[in-house]
Motif scaffolding. Structure first.
Motif, PDB file in Angstrom:
ATOM      1  N   GLY A  15       0.791  -1.226   0.000  1.00 29.34           N
ATOM      2  CA  GLY A  15       0.000   0.000   0.000  1.00 29.34           C
ATOM      3  C   GLY A  15       0.816   1.265   0.000  1.00 29.34           C
ATOM      4  N   THR A  16       2.141   1.157   0.192  1.00 31.10           N
ATOM      5  CA  THR A  16       3.006   2.338   0.162  1.00 31.10           C
ATOM      6  C   THR A  16       4.198   2.068  -0.750  1.00 31.10           C
ATOM      7  N   MET A  17       4.795   3.131  -1.264  1.00 27.58           N
ATOM      8  CA  MET A  17       5.907   3.008  -2.206  1.00 27.58           C
ATOM      9  C   MET A  17       7.174   2.572  -1.479  1.00 27.58           C
ATOM     10  N   PRO A  18       7.791   1.420  -1.869  1.00 24.50           N
ATOM     11  CA  PRO A  18       9.051   0.997  -1.255  1.00 24.50           C
ATOM     12  C   PRO A  18      10.211   1.872  -1.737  1.00 24.50           C
ATOM     13  N   ASP A  19      11.364   1.695  -1.115  1.00 19.62           N
ATOM     14  CA  ASP A  19      12.591   2.366  -1.562  1.00 19.62           C
ATOM     15  C   ASP A  19      13.293   1.435  -2.540  1.00 19.62           C
ATOM     16  N   PHE A  20      13.295   1.804  -3.818  1.00 16.70           N
ATOM     17  CA  PHE A  20      13.894   0.977  -4.851  1.00 16.70           C
ATOM     18  C   PHE A  20      15.311   1.428  -5.226  1.00 16.70           C
ATOM     19  N   GLY A  21      15.857   2.401  -4.537  1.00 17.31           N
ATOM     20  CA  GLY A  21      17.189   2.913  -4.874  1.00 17.31           C
ATOM     21  C   GLY A  21      18.246   1.829  -4.867  1.00 17.31           C
ATOM     22  N   GLY A  22      18.945   1.661  -5.999  1.00 20.44           N
ATOM     23  CA  GLY A  22      19.991   0.664  -6.102  1.00 20.44           C
ATOM     24  C   GLY A  22      19.488  -0.734  -6.425  1.00 20.44           C
ATOM     25  N   LYS A  23      18.180  -0.925  -6.435  1.00 17.06           N
ATOM     26  CA  LYS A  23      17.621  -2.228  -6.758  1.00 17.06           C
ATOM     27  C   LYS A  23      17.439  -2.356  -8.269  1.00 17.06           C
ATOM     28  N   SER A  24      17.342  -3.574  -8.737  1.00  9.79           N
ATOM     29  CA  SER A  24      17.151  -3.757 -10.166  1.00  9.79           C
ATOM     30  C   SER A  24      15.726  -3.383 -10.558  1.00  9.79           C
ATOM     31  N   VAL A  25      15.589  -2.954 -11.792  1.00  9.34           N
ATOM     32  CA  VAL A  25      14.251  -2.613 -12.297  1.00  9.34           C
ATOM     33  C   VAL A  25      13.351  -3.845 -12.241  1.00  9.34           C
ATOM     34  N   LYS A  26      13.923  -5.010 -12.516  1.00 11.71           N
ATOM     35  CA  LYS A  26      13.131  -6.236 -12.477  1.00 11.71           C
ATOM     36  C   LYS A  26      12.591  -6.501 -11.078  1.00 11.71           C
ATOM     37  N   ALA A  27      13.440  -6.332 -10.059  1.00 12.34           N
ATOM     38  CA  ALA A  27      13.010  -6.556  -8.687  1.00 12.34           C
ATOM     39  C   ALA A  27      11.959  -5.544  -8.276  1.00 12.34           C
ATOM     40  N   ALA A  28      12.124  -4.295  -8.735  1.00 14.41           N
ATOM     41  CA  ALA A  28      11.139  -3.260  -8.411  1.00 14.41           C
ATOM     42  C   ALA A  28       9.789  -3.597  -9.033  1.00 14.41           C
ATOM     43  N   ARG A  29       9.805  -4.027 -10.266  1.00  9.62           N
ATOM     44  CA  ARG A  29       8.554  -4.382 -10.928  1.00  9.62           C
ATOM     45  C   ARG A  29       7.854  -5.525 -10.189  1.00  9.62           C
ATOM     46  N   ALA A  30       8.642  -6.522  -9.767  1.00 15.32           N
ATOM     47  CA  ALA A  30       8.066  -7.676  -9.082  1.00 15.32           C
ATOM     48  C   ALA A  30       7.451  -7.297  -7.737  1.00 15.32           C
ATOM     49  N   ALA A  31       7.979  -6.222  -7.097  1.00 14.19           N
ATOM     50  CA  ALA A  31       7.468  -5.815  -5.786  1.00 14.19           C
ATOM     51  C   ALA A  31       6.171  -5.023  -5.881  1.00 14.19           C
ATOM     52  N   LEU A  32       5.904  -4.456  -7.058  1.00  8.50           N
ATOM     53  CA  LEU A  32       4.684  -3.670  -7.242  1.00  8.50           C
ATOM     54  C   LEU A  32       3.518  -4.572  -7.619  1.00  8.50           C
ATOM     55  N   ASP A  33       2.324  -4.075  -7.379  1.00  7.77           N
ATOM     56  CA  ASP A  33       1.133  -4.807  -7.789  1.00  7.77           C
ATOM     57  C   ASP A  33       1.157  -4.991  -9.304  1.00  7.77           C
ATOM     58  N   PRO A  34       0.793  -6.174  -9.803  1.00  4.83           N
ATOM     59  CA  PRO A  34       0.848  -6.411 -11.251  1.00  4.83           C
ATOM     60  C   PRO A  34       0.028  -5.429 -12.081  1.00  4.83           C
ATOM     61  N   SER A  35      -0.962  -4.806 -11.462  1.00  6.57           N
ATOM     62  CA  SER A  35      -1.804  -3.855 -12.201  1.00  6.57           C
ATOM     63  C   SER A  35      -1.187  -2.456 -12.293  1.00  6.57           C
ATOM     64  N   THR A  36      -0.046  -2.240 -11.628  1.00  8.50           N
ATOM     65  CA  THR A  36       0.575  -0.920 -11.603  1.00  8.50           C
ATOM     66  C   THR A  36       1.098  -0.524 -12.983  1.00  8.50           C
ATOM     67  N   SER A  37       0.805   0.697 -13.393  1.00  8.91           N
ATOM     68  CA  SER A  37       1.371   1.241 -14.638  1.00  8.91           C
ATOM     69  C   SER A  37       2.782   1.718 -14.339  1.00  8.91           C
ATOM     70  N   LEU A  38       3.776   1.109 -14.997  1.00  7.57           N
ATOM     71  CA  LEU A  38       5.177   1.397 -14.689  1.00  7.57           C
ATOM     72  C   LEU A  38       5.888   1.999 -15.893  1.00  7.57           C
ATOM     73  N   ILE A  39       6.554   3.137 -15.660  1.00  5.78           N
ATOM     74  CA  ILE A  39       7.344   3.799 -16.694  1.00  5.78           C
ATOM     75  C   ILE A  39       8.804   3.732 -16.273  1.00  5.78           C
ATOM     76  N   VAL A  40       9.679   3.239 -17.162  1.00  2.00           N
ATOM     77  CA  VAL A  40      11.110   3.134 -16.854  1.00  2.00           C
ATOM     78  C   VAL A  40      11.887   3.953 -17.873  1.00  2.00           C
ATOM     79  N   ASN A  41      12.681   4.897 -17.379  1.00  2.00           N
ATOM     80  CA  ASN A  41      13.481   5.779 -18.245  1.00  2.00           C
ATOM     81  C   ASN A  41      14.967   5.538 -18.045  1.00  2.00           C
ATOM     82  N   ASP A  42      15.746   5.812 -19.109  1.00  2.00           N
ATOM     83  CA  ASP A  42      17.199   5.761 -19.032  1.00  2.00           C
ATOM     84  C   ASP A  42      17.681   7.051 -18.370  1.00  2.00           C
ATOM     85  N   ALA A  43      18.202   6.936 -17.143  1.00  2.00           N
ATOM     86  CA  ALA A  43      18.604   8.117 -16.386  1.00  2.00           C
ATOM     87  C   ALA A  43      19.816   8.813 -16.973  1.00  2.00           C
ATOM     88  N   SER A  44      20.554   8.161 -17.871  1.00  2.00           N
ATOM     89  CA  SER A  44      21.750   8.778 -18.464  1.00  2.00           C
ATOM     90  C   SER A  44      21.390   9.820 -19.512  1.00  2.00           C
TER      91      SER A  44
END
Length: 222
Positions: free
Chosen positions: A151-180
């Protein structure tokens, strides 16, 4: 006359010897014969019910053995050694917390195990190996993937994008950008780490989209 009577008696006796006394000429049983008892069919036996359990029928406790030391071994070799020691319930995970799958076990090495070497446990216990790829260094501490968001946003800093996606509800709309800023495609999400996120850590998740800005793990976040 007496001679004829005696001769008749002799002939009758001789005939009786050949056919038996009072032969049944009609094919019916003799009145004075004793009927022969017919065979009685065997009564089928019914398996006994409620039989007491014998000691051999009782489930036995799993065999207990000391856990070998698997740290430093190749993952495939560790699994083979565990099975040779009687442990068949085996699993492994990415010790760097990137949620990568150990597809080719020979390409991974064991950094840690969930039961320390020498500990005596039932052989049915599941052994979990923390592993990294052969060219990588083991972390000082096992880096587990982030737990599922509650129900609250975890701290994903330093975690892989894959792990972050898996921790979110499958229905979540996720946008991933290249920070470089190079606008690269993020294809293998386990190779990218999160630099920044929106919403921020601890924000209530109420169905809003989540944005992650990431770079590759061998790169520095801007």
């Amino acid at each position: 006359m007496r001679f004829h009577i005696i001769s008749a008696a002799v002939l009758c006796a001789a005939a009786g010897a050949l056919v038996g006394c009072d032969p049944d000429t009609t094919g019916h049983a003799r009145a004075d014969s004793t009927p022969t008892a017919s065979a009685t069919p065997a009564t089928p036996t019914t398996p006994a019910t409620g039989a007491k359990e014998t000691p051999d029928d009782k489930p036995t406790e799993a065999e207990r053995k000391a856990v070998p030391d698997f740290v430093g071994m190749g993952l495939q070799s560790a699994q083979d050694a565990a099975q040779a020691a009687g442990f068949y319930a085996l699993t492994s995970h990415d010790a760097l917390g990137r949620d990568r799958l150990q597809v080719f076990d020979r390409n991974w090495k064991v950094c840690g195990q969930n039961y320390e070497a020498g500990k005596t446990i039932p052989t049915s216990t599941r052994l979990d190996f923390a592993a990294v790829k052969l060219a990588e260094s083991c972390p000082a501490k096992d880096q587990k993937a982030p737990e599922a968001a509650q129900g609250t946003m975890p701290d994903f800093g330093g975690k892989s994008v894959k792990a972050a996606r898996a921790a979110l509800d499958p229905s979540t709309s996720l946008i991933v950008n290249d920070a470089s800023g190079s606008d690269r495609w993020i294809l293998v999400e386990s190779n990218w780490k999160v630099c920044t996120q929106s919403p921020s850590t601890g924000t209530a998740l109420e169905g809003q989209p989540v944005t992650l800005n990431a770079v590759k793990f061998d790169e520095t976040c801007p």
